[in-house]
Design an enzyme around this catalytic site. Structure first.
Site, PDB file in Angstrom:
ATOM      1  N   CYS A   1     -17.851   2.019 -20.002  1.00 22.19           N
ATOM      2  CA  CYS A   1     -19.135   1.848 -19.308  1.00 22.19           C
ATOM      3  C   CYS A   1     -19.843   0.560 -19.704  1.00 22.19           C
ATOM      4  O   CYS A   1     -20.545  -0.048 -18.889  1.00 22.19           O
ATOM      5  CB  CYS A   1     -20.043   3.047 -19.575  1.00 22.19           C
ATOM      6  SG  CYS A   1     -19.425   4.585 -18.855  1.00 22.19           S
TER       7      CYS A   1
ATOM      8  N   GLU B   1       0.825  -1.209   0.000  1.00 20.21           N
ATOM      9  CA  GLU B   1       0.000   0.000   0.000  1.00 20.21           C
ATOM     10  C   GLU B   1       0.856   1.255   0.000  1.00 20.21           C
ATOM     11  O   GLU B   1       0.517   2.244  -0.650  1.00 20.21           O
ATOM     12  CB  GLU B   1      -0.943  -0.003   1.211  1.00 20.21           C
ATOM     13  CG  GLU B   1      -2.092  -0.983   1.108  1.00 20.21           C
ATOM     14  CD  GLU B   1      -2.991  -0.694  -0.086  1.00 20.21           C
ATOM     15  OE1 GLU B   1      -3.111   0.487  -0.475  1.00 20.21           O
ATOM     16  OE2 GLU B   1      -3.567  -1.645  -0.628  1.00 20.21           O
TER      17      GLU B   1
ATOM     18  N   CYS C   1     -13.617   2.066 -14.936  1.00 22.83           N
ATOM     19  CA  CYS C   1     -14.094   3.427 -14.668  1.00 22.83           C
ATOM     20  C   CYS C   1     -12.899   4.369 -14.612  1.00 22.83           C
ATOM     21  O   CYS C   1     -12.625   5.014 -13.597  1.00 22.83           O
ATOM     22  CB  CYS C   1     -14.878   3.442 -13.360  1.00 22.83           C
ATOM     23  SG  CYS C   1     -15.893   4.913 -13.114  1.00 22.83           S
TER      24      CYS C   1
ATOM     25  N   CYS D   1     -18.898  -2.308 -17.472  1.00 22.67           N
ATOM     26  CA  CYS D   1     -18.999  -2.091 -16.028  1.00 22.67           C
ATOM     27  C   CYS D   1     -20.019  -3.051 -15.418  1.00 22.67           C
ATOM     28  O   CYS D   1     -21.182  -3.085 -15.846  1.00 22.67           O
ATOM     29  CB  CYS D   1     -19.409  -0.652 -15.740  1.00 22.67           C
ATOM     30  SG  CYS D   1     -19.561  -0.302 -13.974  1.00 22.67           S
TER      31      CYS D   1
ATOM     32  N   CYS E   1     -25.395   3.166 -11.619  1.00 22.81           N
ATOM     33  CA  CYS E   1     -24.622   4.384 -11.872  1.00 22.81           C
ATOM     34  C   CYS E   1     -25.527   5.543 -12.282  1.00 22.81           C
ATOM     35  O   CYS E   1     -26.115   5.535 -13.367  1.00 22.81           O
ATOM     36  CB  CYS E   1     -23.575   4.107 -12.952  1.00 22.81           C
ATOM     37  SG  CYS E   1     -22.477   5.509 -13.237  1.00 22.81           S
TER      38      CYS E   1
END
Length: 870
Positions: free
Chosen positions: A602, A439, A595, A605, A611
Site C-alpha cells: 500500500c 491476451e 495491489c 500505491c 482507496c
C-alpha cells in the site's frame, strides 16, 4: 410639423454637429452649456421634433463627450437625461439606431460608477432596458442592452434582485437571439445570487422546446448551474415530467402549431422538449451521483423507457437511450430491472450501442417501451443510493486518479514483448492479432510463463494468415505445457475464420471482437479493443477486480451480477479517453505488482489517496490505538468508513461478513468458497519398444477433440472407478494395450511404477502408472489415434504436463533400479571381504578362550589388538 420646419430643424442640428466636430474642449463645453440651458424641461417628444431624423447623431456625439469627461454627467442626470434616454427606449416609434445610441449612452453612465447605476435602477430603467432587449430586432441593440443589464447587476446589491427578476420575466420573449442573451446573462447573475427564485423553473423548462440549438444549449447550461440551488427538486420533477407529454399536449400542438415550424423539424415542439429533457437528465446524472439518486424515485427509469419508444422523434429516442445507459452502468439494481423489461437480445444491443438502438427496435418492442410499468421500489432506491459510496462521484477525482496511475505506469511498467509490439507495430491488423494472442495466452497463466511461449509463437506465426495455415497438431505442439489447451485450439479456429470469412481482416470494434472470435469474452474483447484499436472502454480482469474492490470498498461476492456490473461501470468511468490501452494495462500492472492478493504494498500505491479500504484500515488502526492509550472518544472520524454504506445490510456491494483487522485491505474483495476439485484416479501405462536406430520408442494415444486436454497425446489410459487390486489394474491395462496393438501380452509383463498427482483447475488427478517393455519392434498400432514416438520426439509433441510428469517418474524408477543393481554388486563384493575379516577376528578370541581365565597384561592386550587389525 411642416416639411419646411423639419428641414430647418435638421439644418440647425447639422450646423450644430459641424461646429461640435470642429470645436475644441472650450467650444464644446460652451455649446453643451447653451444646449442644456435652452432645452431644460423639454420632453422627449419635443426633442424628437427638434432633432427630427438626426437625433442618433447627436446622441453619439454626446456619448463620446461624456466618456471623455464626467464634468457634465451630474448636470445631464439632474436635467432628466436618463429619463429622456429611457423614454427613447420605450417609445414605440423610436428607431433602432436611436435606441442603440441611447443604450450606449446609458452604458456609459452605468460604467461611470455605482451611484450612476443606482440612478438608472431607481428610474425603473431595468424593466425598460429588459423590454428593449426582448422587443429589439437588431443584434447591436440586443448586445448593448445585454451588456447594460450585466453592468447594472454589478452595482448595488440592493438592485441585483430587480435585475434578476426582470431577466426571468424576459425568458418568455419570442426573439431567439434575445432568449440566448437573457439565458447567458442569467447564468452570470445566478452565480452571484444566494438563492434561485422558483419563478425561473417553468419558463426555463419551456425554453427546452426551442428549435434553436443555441437557445436550448444555454437553457441546459443554466439548468446544470441551478442544480446547486434550492429549486433543484422542482427542476428535477419537471424534467422527468417532460419525458412523458400528455396526449392532450401532443394533440394541442398538432392543431395549433404553425405548419411551417413543424415541417422545418419534422417533429412537434413537445418532442423536441422531450429530447432536450432526456439530454439534460443525462448531463445532470453524469455530473452528480447524488442527483442520479434523487431522480430514481421520480420514475425517471420508467419515463426514459417510454421516451425510447417514441418513434415520432428519433433524437428523443437517442437521448433517452444514452441517459438510461448511464443509469444502468451506474446502478446494478437498475440494470437488472431494465434487462427484464427489454429482454436479453434487445438489452445486449442497448448496452453495445445505445445511440443506435432505435434502429433495432420493431413496432412491438417500441410499444412495450411506451407501455412499460417499471416501478423502482423504495428499498431498491435505497440500495441504489448506497452505491454512491462505492463509486466516483467527483469528476475531479477521476481526472486526478488517471494522472497519478499513468505517471506511475510510465515509470514502473515492465517491458513485455506484447506491449512492445503493440506500441511499435504500425500495421493495425498485425497489431490486433498480436494483442489477441497475448491476451489469450495470459488467461489463467502468469506473465513469466507466457513470455517465452509468446516469443516463439510470434516468431513462427507473425500474422493471422500464418496461424490459419498451420495445422491443429502444430498449434497443440507449440502450446504444450502452457495449460488450458482449448485456448490454442480456439486461437487457431479464430485465425481460420478471420482468413476465410473476414478477408483476413481482424475485427475492428469491441463488439465484433466479442461476436466473431471464438474464445473471446467481455474482458478479452475490451482489452484488445483498448490496447490495439484505442477504443475507450474499461477492461476488468482478476487484477482489476481486486484493485477496484479495494478502491471503492466493494466487499460483496465479486462474482455476483450486481458486483460484476458495478465493476464494469467503474472501469468505464475511470478509463482515460486519451490513453485507454495504457490505462487498462496500468490497472492490471498495479494489481499484479502492488495491489496483490496477499501482502499488498500500500505504501507504494500511486492511487492510495483514492482507496476506501486503505482509509478504513487507517480508521481502524486509529481507533485501536486510542483504545490502547485510553483516549478513545465517540466522535466520528472525518475519514470515510464502510459503515456509512451498510444500510442495515441492504447494500448489494457491501460485505456480509464482519471486518477482520488482521486482513486489512485484504478484506476486499470477498470471493465465494471454491468448490472442492473433483477427485479422479486414472490407470496409465508407459509402453516401450526398441526403435530401429536403437532408441526406445513410446506408445501414445490421442485424446478426443472435445473436453479436457482436447486433441493432445498421452500414454494409454483408463479411468479408474472404485478401488481395484493391482492384479485387476494390470488385467485392465493389458486388455487396453492388446486392443491398441493387436498383439498378445500377459499381465506378468506389466510392472507397477508409482503414482503421479496432477492438479487441474477443477480436477485433482492421480495417475496410477504401470509400464511394459516390449521386445518386438514390429508391434504396430491398430487404431488411427495412436503412434510410436522416440524420447526426443515425445518431448516436442503436443503432450500435457501430466505426461511429462509420468515420464519423469519412470526415469526416476529406472535410476533407482540402476542404482540398486550397482549397490547389489557393491554389497556382494563387500560381503566377501567382511566374511574374511570376521574369520580373522575370531582367531584371537579362540586362543584367548583356550588360555583359560588368565587375564592378559596391558602390553599383551594392545599387541593382540594390533594383530587383529592387520
Amino acid at each position: 410639423m411642416s416639411s419646411h420646419e423639419e428641414q430647418a430643424n435638421i439644418g440647425k442640428v447639422l450646423s450644430f454637429l459641424r461646429e461640435w466636430d470642429r470645436g475644441d474642449r472650450t467650444v464644446r463645453s460652451r455649446m453643451l452649456n447653451t444646449f442644456l440651458t435652452q432645452n431644460t424641461g423639454k420632453t422627449f417628444y419635443e426633442l424628437e421634433q427638434q432633432f427630427a431624423q438626426v437625433s442618433s447623431l447627436f446622441l453619439a456625439r454626446l456619448t463620446t463627450w461624456m466618456r471623455l469627461t464626467d464634468q457634465y454627467m451630474m448636470e445631464f442626470l439632474e436635467d432628466g437625461g436618463v429619463l429622456t434616454l429611457l423614454d427613447i427606449l420605450s417609445h414605440p416609434q423610436s428607431k433602432e439606431e436611436d435606441k442603440t445610441e441611447a443604450l450606449h449612452l446609458l452604458l456609459t453612465v452605468s460604467n461611470a460608477g455605482r451611484k450612476y447605476k443606482e440612478f438608472i435602477c431607481e428610474s425603473h430603467g431595468v424593466k425598460v432596458i429588459a423590454e428593449c432587449l426582448a422587443k429589439s430586432n437588431t443584434e447591436d441593440t440586443q448586445d448593448t442592452a445585454w451588456s447594460l443589464l450585466e453592468s447594472l447587476f454589478h452595482g448595488n446589491p440592493k438592485y441585483q434582485n430587480q435585475v434578476y427578476k426582470n431577466l426571468i420575466a424576459l425568458m418568455t420573449c419570442s426573439s431567439p437571439k434575445a432568449q440566448r442573451l437573457v439565458l447567458h446573462t442569467l447564468r452570470t447573475v445566478q452565480a452571484k445570487m444566494k438563492t434561485a427564485h422558483h419563478s425561473i423553473v417553468e419558463p426555463l423548462l419551456n425554453m427546452l422546446r426551442s428549435l434553436h440549438l443555441e437557445v436550448q444549449d444555454e437553457a441546459i447550461n443554466l439548468i446544470l448551474d441551478l442544480k446547486h440551488f434550492d429549486v433543484r427538486p422542482i427542476l428535477l420533477s419537471g424534467l422527468v415530467a417532460l419525458l412523458r407529454p400528455s396526449k392532450e399536449e401532443v394533440q394541442q400542438y398538432r392543431i395549433t402549431e404553425e405548419g411551417e415550424r413543424i415541417k422545418m423539424t419534422g417533429s412537434l415542439p413537445v418532442f423536441v422538449q422531450q429530447a432536450a429533457a432526456a439530454k439534460t437528465i443525462r448531463l445532470l446524472a453524469e455530473e452528480s451521483k447524488e442527483v442520479s439518486c434523487e431522480l430514481l424515485p421520480l420514475g425517471v427509469i420508467q419515463y426514459l423507457l417510454c421516451t425510447m419508444g417514441n418513434r415520432e422523434h428519433i433524437d428523443a429516442q437517442i437521448q433517452a437511450s444514452l441517459a438510461l445507459k448511464h443509469f444502468v452502468q451506474s446502478f446494478p439494481a437498475i440494470a437488472e430491472q431494465v434487462q427484464r423489461v427489454m429482454g436479453g437480445a434487445l438489452y445486449e444491443a442497448f448496452m453495445d450501442k445505445a445511440e443506435t438502438l432505435y434502429m433495432n427496435m420493431d413496432e412491438t418492442q417500441t410499444e412495450m417501451m411506451l407501455l412499460n410499468k417499471l416501478n423502482i421500489t423504495e428499498e431498491e432506491t435505497i440500495n441504489t443510493a448506497s452505491s454512491m459510496y462505492h463509486s466516483f462521484t467527483d469528476p475531479a477525482d477521476v481526472v486526478l486518479l488517471r494522472s497519478q496511475l499513468l505517471n506511475w505506469y510510465d515509470k514502473e511498467k515492465r517491458e513485455l514483448p506484447w506491449r512492445t509490439l503493440a506500441m511499435t507495430e504500425p500495421d493495425l491488423n498485425i497489431r490486433t492479432y498480436a494483442v489477441w494472442v497475448s491476451e489469450i495466452m495470459l488467461q489463467q497463466t502468469q506473465v513469466a510463463t507466457v513470455k517465452d511461449y509468446y516469443n516463439k509463437w510470434i516468431k513462427r506465426w507473425p500474422t493471422v494468415q500464418d496461424l490459419a495455415a498451420a495445422t491443429l497438431e502444430e498449434v497443440n505442439q507449440m502450446w504444450a505445457g502452457l495449460g488450458y489447451y482449448s485456448r490454442g485450439k480456439r486461437l487457431h479456429e479464430g485465425a481460420q475464420k478471420v482468413v476465410s470469412e473476414l478477408n483476413g481482416q481482424m475485427p475492428r470494434t469491441v463488439d465484433s471482437l466479442l461476436k466473431q472470435l471464438p474464445g473471446v469474452g467481455r474482458y478479452t474483447a475490451a482489452a484488445i479493443g483498448s490496447i490495439s484499436l484505442g477504443h475507450v472502454t474499461g477492461a476488468v480482469d482478476g487484477n482489476v477486480i481486486r484493485v477496484l474492490c479495494r478502491l471503492r470498498a466493494i466487499g460483496a461476492n465479486s462474482t455476483s451480477p450486481a458486483v460484476t456490473e458495478a465493476l464494469w461501470g467503474l472501469a468505464d468511468t475511470l478509463v482515460d479517453p486519451g490513453r485507454p490501452g495504457d490505462f487498462n494495462q496500468a490497472m492490471m500492472e498495479l494489481g499484479a505488482r502492488v495491489c496483490t492478493p496477499k501482502g499488498p504494498l500500500c505504501n507504494q500505491c500511486p492511487i492510495q489517496s483514492h482507496c476506501r479500504s486503505y482509509c478504513k484500515v487507517q480508521v481502524k488502526q486509529d481507533k485501536n490505538s486510542k483504545k490502547l492509550l485510553g483516549k478513545f472518544d465517540r466522535k466520528t472520524s472525518s475519514l470515510p468508513d464502510i459503515e456509512d454504506c451498510m444500510n442495515s445490510g441492504t447494500c448489494p456491494l457491501c460485505p456480509s461478513e464482519p471486518w477482520d483487522d488482521e486482513l486489512g485491505v485484504q478484506n476486499f474483495p470477498r470471493k465465494p468458497a471454491k468448490k472442492p476439485p473433483r477427485v479422479e484416479r486414472t490407470l496409465t501405462c508407459v509402453v516401450i519398444r526398441p526403435g530401429e536406430d536403437g532408441d526406445d520408442e513410446y506408445l501414445l494415444t490421442q485424446r478426443p477433440n472435445k473436453g479436457l486436454l482436447a486433441g493432445l497425446w498421452e500414454f494409454p489410459s483408463l479411468l479408474l472407478e472404485g478401488e481395484n487390486s493391482e492384479m485387476k489394474q494390470k488385467r485392465a491395462l493389458c486388455a487396453e494395450i492388446i486392443r491398441i496393438l493387436g498383439t498378445h501380452l500377459t499381465e506378468s509383463l506389466f510392472q507397477y511404477v508409482g503414482e503421479v498427482v496432477h492438479i487441474f483447475s477443477h480436477i485433482h488427478q492421480t495417475y496410477v502408472v504401470h509400464s511394459v517393455c516390449l521386445k518386438d519392434h514390429d508391434a504396430q498400432t491398430q487404431t488411427e489415434n495412436a503412434q510410436w514416438l522416440t524420447r526426443s520426439a515425445l518431448q516436442e509433441a503436443a503432450v500435457s504436463t501430466g505426461v511429462k510428469k509420468i515420464l519423469k517418474l519412470c526415469d526416476s524408477l529406472d535410476s533407482q533400479q540402476e542404482q540398486a543393481r550397482k549397490d547389489g554388486k557393491r554389497q556382494k563384493h563387500t560381503g566377501l571381504k567382511n566374511e574374511k575379516r570376521l574369520q580373522t577376528l575370531k582367531k584371537p578370541k579362540l586362543s584367548a578362550a583356550n588360555s583359560g581365565s588368565r587375564q592378559l597384561s596391558l602390553s599383551s592386550f594392545f599387541k593382540t589388538v594390533k594383530e587383529e587389525s592387520c
